[in-house]
Scaffold this motif. Structure first.
Motif, mmCIF file in Angstrom:
data_model
loop_
_atom_site.group_PDB
_atom_site.id
_atom_site.type_symbol
_atom_site.label_atom_id
_atom_site.label_comp_id
_atom_site.label_asym_id
_atom_site.label_seq_id
_atom_site.Cartn_x
_atom_site.Cartn_y
_atom_site.Cartn_z
ATOM 1 N N ALA A 90 1.095 7.712 -34.248
ATOM 2 C CA ALA A 90 0.650 8.619 -35.313
ATOM 3 C C ALA A 90 0.554 10.058 -34.821
ATOM 4 O O ALA A 90 0.925 10.999 -35.541
ATOM 5 N N LEU A 91 0.098 10.251 -33.577
ATOM 6 C CA LEU A 91 0.030 11.606 -33.030
ATOM 7 C C LEU A 91 1.426 12.164 -32.783
ATOM 8 O O LEU A 91 1.668 13.366 -32.954
ATOM 9 N N PHE A 92 2.356 11.308 -32.360
ATOM 10 C CA PHE A 92 3.745 11.750 -32.228
ATOM 11 C C PHE A 92 4.277 12.231 -33.575
ATOM 12 O O PHE A 92 4.925 13.281 -33.673
ATOM 13 N N GLN A 93 4.004 11.466 -34.619
ATOM 14 C CA GLN A 93 4.513 11.816 -35.943
ATOM 15 C C GLN A 93 3.848 13.071 -36.493
ATOM 16 O O GLN A 93 4.491 13.883 -37.168
ATOM 17 N N SER A 94 2.539 13.235 -36.209
ATOM 18 C CA SER A 94 1.837 14.411 -36.715
ATOM 19 C C SER A 94 2.335 15.701 -36.077
ATOM 20 O O SER A 94 2.165 16.788 -36.627
ATOM 21 N N ALA A 95 2.942 15.597 -34.902
ATOM 22 C CA ALA A 95 3.490 16.790 -34.254
ATOM 23 C C ALA A 95 4.706 17.329 -34.987
ATOM 24 O O ALA A 95 5.065 18.505 -34.830
ATOM 25 N N GLN A 96 5.369 16.484 -35.794
ATOM 26 C CA GLN A 96 6.514 16.882 -36.602
ATOM 27 C C GLN A 96 7.600 17.565 -35.757
ATOM 28 O O GLN A 96 8.054 18.671 -36.046
ATOM 29 N N VAL A 97 7.974 16.870 -34.693
ATOM 30 C CA VAL A 97 9.021 17.390 -33.820
ATOM 31 C C VAL A 97 10.286 16.562 -34.014
ATOM 32 O O VAL A 97 10.234 15.402 -34.470
#
Length: 438
Positions: A229-236
């Motif tokens: 979820a944190l990977f996705q929230s970074a929107q990279v």
């Protein structure tokens, strides 16, 4: 082996260690330049950044000063534009240390460990000075003496450790043999004490590193959804995700040390006035770094049982040392060497605590402004807890009375005396005249 040849080989080892570390820092930046910037940026501009990454990986703190063209568009407070980054990516540190240890061991095997260690240290000093002279920039600054001395220490200390380990085992016709002569004069088990302390300390620290790595793996598996979820929230994009992943891998040994601090009890901080430990977890607003999703949201009293792992590591070290003492005393008369066992127990505890403090020191620091100025475990509490826990485990095995399964040191002499007496009795019986047979 010729001392000049040993010096040249050690110098080559040092050059190779520095070169591989710089390439490891430069390669991800090159990929970022190829797929992210292309022809709009100069590849030569990557060298200062790679040099600073290499310096940070060798424990050199960076003083970051972001220019206004970065802070204004992003809305960053000018007060937060200047901060320090001192949390080292220990993957680079660990590579250099392992390489240096093996180089020092080879120099000791060749019979010229002093020359080998000094040669490697001089080369690393020269290389660090060259990196310092060619990587100056206005964004990330360093203290010149730290940029030269700290990389040299990262290489020289492990090289010296590897050299002394081999020299103690094989001899060196120098200082190490002189120390052994002094211990040999004392007799008993004292000549083996330094080696037993070193072996026991290595066992404790290796066991703790393994336990920390296992705990980190379990935490990542159990809280994988939060990390994703944190990977996705970074929107990279894919390139940004790759950069995140490479950064996580570079800091993987750092996170293992944090896990060791959690196992031992004191825990670690993820910011000022925060703590993550088995006793309790108190964290504020955390940055969106994916690996921080593995942090537990709450604690349980059952997690205190993790402190038994350092005790078990100390017990394993004590068992190995006690077994070696028993083997060395086989055939010797007299009681077991209690004084030597006490010294080995205390030596393992002190050096294990010192090793834990060193790990905590290199795995803590600053990663940003404000509350992020203090992350990682505190060296003092971790050293104290590891020393106490490993001492308890080692004392159980080293200072306990002799068990039934252990041979008594006086047994072989007693058995030999009994055999001689039996042989004498049989000889007398054969010499005794027999009565005539009717």
């Amino acid at each position: 082996m010729n001392r000049l040849l040993v010096a040249l080989l050690a110098a080559f080892d040092a050059v190779l260690a520095v070169a591989v570390g710089l390439v490891a820092a430069l390669a991800p930046l090159t990929l970022l330049w190829i797929f992210g910037f292309g022809a709009d940026a100069s590849w030569a501009g990557l060298w200062p950044a790679a040099g600073r990454i290499w310096q940070l990986g060798h424990l050199v703190p960076l003083a970051i000063s972001l220019p206004e063209e970065f802070t204004v568009p992003l809305g960053i407070d000018p007060a937060a534009a200047s901060f320090a980054i001192s949390l080292a990516p220990l993957a680079l540190t660990m590579f250099t240390a392992i390489f240096a240890f093996r180089s020092g061991a080879r120099a000791a095997t060749a019979g010229a460990w002093v020359v080998g260690v000094l040669s490697g240290a001089v080369v690393v000093v020269a290389a660090a000075a060259a990196v310092l002279a060619t990587t100056g920039n206005d964004i990330a600054g360093v203290e010149p003496w730290q940029a030269v001395v700290l990389p040299a220490l990262v290489y020289t200390v492990p090289a010296l450790g590897g050299a002394l380990a081999v020299a103690w085992q094989n001899g060196d016709d120098g200082v190490v043999d002189a120390v052994r002569v002094v211990l040999d004069r004392r007799g008993g088990a004292w000549p083996d004490v330094p080696g037993l302390i070193a072996r026991g300390t290595a066992i404790v620290l290796t066991a703790l590193i393994g336990a920390g790595a296992l705990l980190l793996a379990v935490a990542v598996l159990l809280r994988g959804s939060q990390i994703i979820a944190l990977f996705q929230s970074a929107q990279v994009d894919a390139l940004g995700a790759s950069v995140f992943t490479v950064g996580h891998l570079a800091y993987l040994p750092t996170f293992v040390v944090w896990a060791i601090a959690f196992i031992a009890g004191p825990g670690f901080a993820v910011g000022v006035d925060t703590v993550v430990s088995p006793v309790g977890t108190q964290v504020g607003l955390l940055p969106g770094i994916p690996v921080l999703g593995a942090l537990p949201e709450s604690s349980s009293p059952w997690l205190l049982l993790l402190a038994l792992l350092p005790v078990g590591a100390g017990a394993l070290a004590g068992w190995v040392a006690r077994s070696q003492l028993v083997r060395d005393r086989a055939g010797a008369a007299g009681p077991e060497p209690m004084g030597a066992r006490i010294v080995v127990t205390l030596g393992i505890a002190v050096l294990a605590g010192a090793g834990a403090a060193l790990l905590a020191a290199v795995a803590s620091g600053s990663i940003g402004p404000g509350t992020l100025a203090s992350v990682g475990p505190a060296p003092g509490p971790l050293a104290l807890t590891v020393a106490i826990e490993s001492a308890i485990g080692a004392a159980i095995l080293l200072l306990s009375p002799r068990g039934r399964g252990e041979p008594d040191a006086a047994e072989p002499a007693a058995v030999a005396t009994a055999d001689v007496a039996a042989a004498g009795t049989e000889g007398a019986a054969e010499a005794r005249p027999r009565p005539p047979v009717d």
